[in-house]
Structure formats: structure tokens, C-alpha cells
Scaffold this active site. Structure first.
Site, PDB file in Angstrom:
ATOM      1  N   CYS A   1    -103.141  66.676  -5.879  1.00  0.00           N
ATOM      2  CA  CYS A   1    -103.048  68.123  -5.651  1.00  0.00           C
ATOM      3  C   CYS A   1    -102.647  68.386  -4.200  1.00  0.00           C
ATOM      4  O   CYS A   1    -102.497  67.468  -3.417  1.00  0.00           O
ATOM      5  CB  CYS A   1    -104.391  68.796  -5.915  1.00  0.00           C
ATOM      6  SG  CYS A   1    -105.115  68.395  -7.510  1.00  0.00           S
ATOM      7  N   MET A   2    -102.503  69.652  -3.856  1.00  0.00           N
ATOM      8  CA  MET A   2    -102.103  69.992  -2.491  1.00  0.00           C
ATOM      9  C   MET A   2    -103.172  69.588  -1.477  1.00  0.00           C
ATOM     10  O   MET A   2    -102.865  69.076  -0.399  1.00  0.00           O
ATOM     11  CB  MET A   2    -101.836  71.500  -2.383  1.00  0.00           C
ATOM     12  CG  MET A   2    -101.245  71.908  -1.040  1.00  0.00           C
ATOM     13  SD  MET A   2    -101.000  73.681  -0.901  1.00  0.00           S
ATOM     14  CE  MET A   2     -99.708  73.955  -2.093  1.00  0.00           C
ATOM     15  N   ASP A   3    -104.443  69.817  -1.834  1.00  0.00           N
ATOM     16  CA  ASP A   3    -105.529  69.596  -0.876  1.00  0.00           C
ATOM     17  C   ASP A   3    -106.479  68.478  -1.255  1.00  0.00           C
ATOM     18  O   ASP A   3    -107.372  68.155  -0.475  1.00  0.00           O
ATOM     19  CB  ASP A   3    -106.377  70.869  -0.748  1.00  0.00           C
ATOM     20  CG  ASP A   3    -105.546  72.071  -0.398  1.00  0.00           C
ATOM     21  OD1 ASP A   3    -104.638  71.931   0.437  1.00  0.00           O
ATOM     22  OD2 ASP A   3    -105.792  73.145  -0.975  1.00  0.00           O
TER      23      ASP A   3
ATOM     24  N   ARG B   1     -72.406  53.740   7.054  1.00  0.00           N
ATOM     25  CA  ARG B   1     -73.074  55.016   7.295  1.00  0.00           C
ATOM     26  C   ARG B   1     -72.442  55.627   8.538  1.00  0.00           C
ATOM     27  O   ARG B   1     -71.684  56.570   8.445  1.00  0.00           O
ATOM     28  CB  ARG B   1     -74.581  54.783   7.441  1.00  0.00           C
ATOM     29  CG  ARG B   1     -75.401  56.043   7.484  1.00  0.00           C
ATOM     30  CD  ARG B   1     -76.889  55.758   7.510  1.00  0.00           C
ATOM     31  NE  ARG B   1     -77.306  55.007   8.696  1.00  0.00           N
ATOM     32  CZ  ARG B   1     -78.559  54.664   8.970  1.00  0.00           C
ATOM     33  NH1 ARG B   1     -79.538  54.997   8.144  1.00  0.00           N
ATOM     34  NH2 ARG B   1     -78.868  53.995  10.060  1.00  0.00           N
TER      35      ARG B   1
ATOM     36  N   TYR C   1    -104.697  68.511 -12.796  1.00  0.00           N
ATOM     37  CA  TYR C   1    -103.574  69.258 -13.363  1.00  0.00           C
ATOM     38  C   TYR C   1    -102.935  68.480 -14.502  1.00  0.00           C
ATOM     39  O   TYR C   1    -102.700  67.277 -14.390  1.00  0.00           O
ATOM     40  CB  TYR C   1    -102.516  69.525 -12.296  1.00  0.00           C
ATOM     41  CG  TYR C   1    -102.909  70.599 -11.315  1.00  0.00           C
ATOM     42  CD1 TYR C   1    -103.215  71.893 -11.751  1.00  0.00           C
ATOM     43  CD2 TYR C   1    -102.974  70.325  -9.953  1.00  0.00           C
ATOM     44  CE1 TYR C   1    -103.579  72.876 -10.847  1.00  0.00           C
ATOM     45  CE2 TYR C   1    -103.327  71.312  -9.043  1.00  0.00           C
ATOM     46  CZ  TYR C   1    -103.637  72.590  -9.503  1.00  0.00           C
ATOM     47  OH  TYR C   1    -103.981  73.573  -8.615  1.00  0.00           O
TER      48      TYR C   1
ATOM     49  N   ARG D   1     -83.925  46.456  18.339  1.00  0.00           N
ATOM     50  CA  ARG D   1     -84.321  47.856  18.106  1.00  0.00           C
ATOM     51  C   ARG D   1     -85.428  47.938  17.043  1.00  0.00           C
ATOM     52  O   ARG D   1     -85.211  48.450  15.950  1.00  0.00           O
ATOM     53  CB  ARG D   1     -83.117  48.687  17.634  1.00  0.00           C
ATOM     54  CG  ARG D   1     -81.889  48.614  18.530  1.00  0.00           C
ATOM     55  CD  ARG D   1     -80.852  49.658  18.115  1.00  0.00           C
ATOM     56  NE  ARG D   1     -80.489  49.579  16.715  1.00  0.00           N
ATOM     57  CZ  ARG D   1     -79.510  48.815  16.221  1.00  0.00           C
ATOM     58  NH1 ARG D   1     -78.771  48.058  17.019  1.00  0.00           N
ATOM     59  NH2 ARG D   1     -79.264  48.805  14.929  1.00  0.00           N
TER      60      ARG D   1
ATOM     61  N   HIS E   1     -75.636  48.265  12.785  1.00  0.00           N
ATOM     62  CA  HIS E   1     -76.917  48.369  12.073  1.00  0.00           C
ATOM     63  C   HIS E   1     -76.842  47.561  10.786  1.00  0.00           C
ATOM     64  O   HIS E   1     -75.813  47.563  10.101  1.00  0.00           O
ATOM     65  CB  HIS E   1     -77.210  49.844  11.769  1.00  0.00           C
ATOM     66  CG  HIS E   1     -78.616  50.106  11.328  1.00  0.00           C
ATOM     67  ND1 HIS E   1     -79.723  49.667  12.035  1.00  0.00           N
ATOM     68  CD2 HIS E   1     -79.105  50.774  10.258  1.00  0.00           C
ATOM     69  CE1 HIS E   1     -80.821  50.053  11.406  1.00  0.00           C
ATOM     70  NE2 HIS E   1     -80.483  50.717  10.322  1.00  0.00           N
TER      71      HIS E   1
ATOM     72  N   LYS F   1     -88.326  57.404  16.920  1.00  0.00           N
ATOM     73  CA  LYS F   1     -87.792  58.599  16.261  1.00  0.00           C
ATOM     74  C   LYS F   1     -88.809  59.157  15.259  1.00  0.00           C
ATOM     75  O   LYS F   1     -89.785  58.467  14.929  1.00  0.00           O
ATOM     76  CB  LYS F   1     -86.485  58.242  15.544  1.00  0.00           C
ATOM     77  CG  LYS F   1     -86.661  57.212  14.418  1.00  0.00           C
ATOM     78  CD  LYS F   1     -85.329  56.655  13.951  1.00  0.00           C
ATOM     79  CE  LYS F   1     -85.531  55.644  12.837  1.00  0.00           C
ATOM     80  NZ  LYS F   1     -84.290  54.912  12.532  1.00  0.00           N
TER      81      LYS F   1
HETATM   82  C1  LIG Z   1     -84.550  53.516  12.587  1.00  0.00           C
HETATM   83  C2  LIG Z   1     -83.595  52.570  13.206  1.00  0.00           C
HETATM   84  C3  LIG Z   1     -84.022  51.323  13.672  1.00  0.00           C
HETATM   85  C4  LIG Z   1     -85.428  50.790  13.439  1.00  0.00           C
HETATM   86  O1  LIG Z   1     -85.525  50.284  12.130  1.00  0.00           O
HETATM   87  P1  LIG Z   1     -86.871  49.584  11.598  1.00  0.00           P
HETATM   88  O2  LIG Z   1     -86.518  49.103  10.242  1.00  0.00           O
HETATM   89  O3  LIG Z   1     -87.911  50.653  11.580  1.00  0.00           O
HETATM   90  O4  LIG Z   1     -87.186  48.503  12.565  1.00  0.00           O
HETATM   91  C5  LIG Z   1     -83.107  50.536  14.344  1.00  0.00           C
HETATM   92  N1  LIG Z   1     -81.829  50.951  14.526  1.00  0.00           N
HETATM   93  C6  LIG Z   1     -81.380  52.135  14.068  1.00  0.00           C
HETATM   94  C7  LIG Z   1     -79.972  52.520  14.283  1.00  0.00           C
HETATM   95  C8  LIG Z   1     -82.250  52.973  13.379  1.00  0.00           C
HETATM   96  O5  LIG Z   1     -81.798  54.140  12.902  1.00  0.00           O
END
Ligand SMILES: *Cc1c(COP(=O)(O)O)cnc(C)c1O
Length: 364
Positions: A301-303, A130, A254, A209, A159, A35
Site C-alpha cells: 500500500c502507499m503507507d 546510448r 487490497y 567510475r 561506458h 548522481k
Molecule cells: C552511473 C554511471 C556509472 C556508475 O555505474 P555503477 O554501475 O553504479 O558503478 C559510471 N559511468 C557512467 C557514465 C554512469 O552513468
């Protein structure tokens, strides 16, 4: 002349890290989490380096379509499912798996007329609070899916909220809650993120995952021994574009937040928050020049950023390459200095950064 802000991504490192996932969770299949543009590394390139994964996970339809357009035929899981009913047609057409986490999604699925059933990952809230159905509402959600006929195969996922803290007992509690919610059900299950893969073998289940560990960064705040040797996939560099010999009392940048405590050299590097380098990096955030540690001085800074060039064995030269993180300078260390996590640093790079992909031939 370009500004020479470069992210070099080592595709061999990605594969090495995937092999470490396999070694850490040998009985599980792997859903590589790509992602947010492959955690900022480039979605297509990362996915193409990880073809031996069993599935990919992304956060939205656009990301999944990008993978399909790249010709990838793997299962692809939309981690938040669909956001709008209008997405279901493309989800079905491209054979994407969806997470179903809320009643409103069940309602839309019951109303939808799909050309064929979808593979559905029912999300259980085991304590993250969540997304997902609390355990007591799982049976009703499963029954609705069964009656609707929209689900081809059903799988269960949850999760972890605290897996990055190896001393927390919250993970065991979440695992017990999820075990209870899924007891007696014939479905494949997925629990572990990277921290689960590395520190909590009981969470490996049928599918892991991993995200951050594929990119070679540790999910843990503390760097404890006994961790497999992840290889950082990305090295971010800029160029030294000026060096000044300043006097004691001179203010830098700055708001003049850095005041030279002595006569000293200050370098200016061609990277800033416009490239995604964190603006909140405080004075003292580490950088690397010609293998030597230096640190930022004054505001980002930005750059550009300014760096403190005192105490280096060899004085660098204008045009030298400066590493902001990656090979020789762990991103975890930079993230800690900035009060954030490596994930955020990786994701925030902007499209001003030139990406380059290579295959290192280093083994192990
Ligand atoms: C982003 C995500 C992961 C991966 O998590 P990491 O800490 O980067 O391994 C696994 N499961 C879900 C649902 C996530 O949103």
C-alpha cells in the site's frame, strides 16, 4: 509521533567501499559517482564521507552546484555534459568538467564565449549505443574541439553495456573498439563502472567510475565467490504497527491477493510505496524482524505493507523495528524478489524517509 520510516546510512561503510575500489584498481584514479542524490543516500553526506576520492561524477548541473555549495573543491564531472547552452556560464564559473557526447554540444561550444577553457571528456560510443561519438567520428570531434579553443584538457571516456555479466564477451569487444578509437592519442581515459572495477581489470585505465559498489551493493546479478567484501551503506527500516491473528481463508489487503492458507499471524509495517518501497514487491519478498526472516503478504500500500509472521522463533511485538533492506538483509535479494536492481530501490526512496547518518566502528 513519526511513522518511523528510517534510512540509516553508515558513512564508514562508504569509506570502506571506496578503499575496496582503490584496492581493486590500484593504478587508477577514482571518480566517485554520486548522481541521483548519491544513489538515494543523500548527496552532501555521501560526498563528505568520500573526500579522499579524486573526483566526483554527477548527472546534472544542480547536483554539481550542490557539491560546490557544500564547499567541495574536487573536480566534478557532469556525466551527460550540459543539456542547455544556458548552463555553460555556471559550468565555467564553478570549474566543472563536462562530458561532450553529441554534435549539438560541439556546435554550442563553438558558438559559446567562455571566460576560460573547460576540461572536456569526449564520450566514445564503443557499443552501449546510448551516448557518444562512434569511433570513426572521434577524430573529427577532437579536431572541432581543438579549433574551437573551448577545451583546456581533453580526456576520453566510454561506458560498458554488459560488464555485469562476467560471461559475456561484449566487454572485451567494447574495450577493443575503445582502444582502437583512442590509439595514439595522448589523453587520459576512463571506461569502468563498478562491474568493470570488480571483474574487468583491463578496463581500469586512468580513471574508474564506481557507483553502486560505493554504496555496498554488488553490480552483478549472480553472487559469485571471490568478490571483495562490500559493506551495505544503507539500512531501511519501518515499524510494526499492528499484529492480527487471522483465520484460514481470510484475505489480506487490497484486492485480497493474499489468502491465509491457515490460521496465522499477519503484521502491518509502517512503510509503503509512498516511501519508495516498491509497489511491485510480490508476496514473499523478504523482510527482517529482530534478526528473523519473514516476508510480505499481499499488495504493497502507499503507507503500509502486511507481512506473514508464521514460523518465527520469537513472536514480534508491536513497535518492533522491521528491516526492509540493509544490515542482515542484502538489498540485492530484495531487488531480485521484486524483479529489479538495487540501484532502483535505492534511488526511489522519497523524502518521507527520515535519514540518519552514523559512523560504525566495525573494521573490515
Ligand atoms: C552511473 C554511471 C556509472 C556508475 O555505474 P555503477 O554501475 O553504479 O558503478 C559510471 N559511468 C557512467 C557514465 C554512469 O552513468
Amino acid at each position: 509521533m513519526s511513522r518511523s520510516v528510517r534510512a540509516v546510512v553508515d558513512l564508514a561503510a562508504l569509506r570502506h567501499n571506496l578503499a575496496l575500489v582503490r584496492a581493486s584498481a590500484p593504478a587508477a584514479r577514482v571518480m566517485a559517482v554520486v548522481k541521483a542524490n548519491g544513489y538515494g543516500h543523500g548527496l552532501r553526506e555521501v560526498a563528505n564521507a568520500l573526500l579522499s576520492t579524486d573526483a566526483f561524477a554527477v548527472s546534472c548541473l544542480n547536483e554539481a552546484l550542490c557539491l560546490r555549495e557544500a564547499g567541495l573543491l574536487h573536480p566534478i564531472v557532469l556525466l551527460e555534459g550540459f543539456f542547455d547552452v544556458a548552463e555553460l556560464r555556471a559550468i565555467a564559473a564553478h570549474r566543472l568538467d563536462i562530458v561532450v557526447h553529441a554534435d549539438w554540444q560541439l556546435e554550442e561550444l563553438e558558438r559559446a564565449r567562455l571566460p576560460h577553457p573547460l576540461r572536456i571528456w569526449l564520450k566514445v560510443d564503443s557499443g552501449m549505443r546510448r551516448l557518444g561519438f562512434p569511433p570513426q567520428r572521434v577524430p573529427a570531434a577532437l579536431e572541432r574541439l581543438r579549433v574551437s579553443g573551448v577545451a583546456g584538457e581533453i580526456r576520453l571516456m566510454t561506458h560498458l553495456a554488459c560488464a555485469d555479466d562476467r560471461d559475456s564477451d561484449y566487454t572485451a569487444a567494447q574495450l577493443a573498439t575503445f582502444d582502437q578509437a583512442s590509439a595514439g592519442l595522448p589523453f587520459e581515459r576512463s571506461i569502468a563502472n563498478s562491474a568493470g572495477v570488480l571483474a574487468w581489470p583491463d578496463t581500469h585505465a586512468d580513471w574508474v567510475r564506481p557507483g553502486i559498489m560505493l554504496y555496498g551493493a554488488s553490480p552483478f546479478a549472480d553472487a559469485r565467490a571471490g568478490q571483495p567484501k562490500l559493506r551495505p551503506a544503507m539500512t531501511l527500516t519501518g515499524r510494526l504497527i499492528a499484529i492480527h491473528q487471522l483465520r484460514r481463508g481470510d484475505a489480506v489487503g487490497y484486492a485480497g491477493t493474499f489468502v491465509c492458507p491457515e490460521d496465522m499471524p499477519i503484521g502491518v509495517v509502517s512503510i509503503g510505496y509512498g516511501d519508495g518501497y516498491p509497489r511491485h514487491a510480490p508476496t514473499g519478498t523478504p523482510v527482517l524482524i529482530n534478526g528473523q526472516r519473514a516476508s510480505t503478504a499481499g499488495r504493497v500500500c502507499m503507507d503500509m505493507i502486511c507481512i506473514d509472521l508464521r514460523g518465527l522463533a520469537q513472536m514480534p511485538h508491536v513497535h518492533d523495528t522491521v528491516t526492509l533492506w540493509g544490515a542482515g538483509l542484502p538489498i540485492e535479494e530484495v531487488a531480485a524478489a521484486c524483479g529489479t536492481i538495487s540501484y532502483e530501490l535505492m534511488c526511489k526512496l522519497t523524502d518521507r524517509v527520515e535519514f540518519e547518518y552514523l559512523e560504525s566502528d566495525v573494521k573490515g
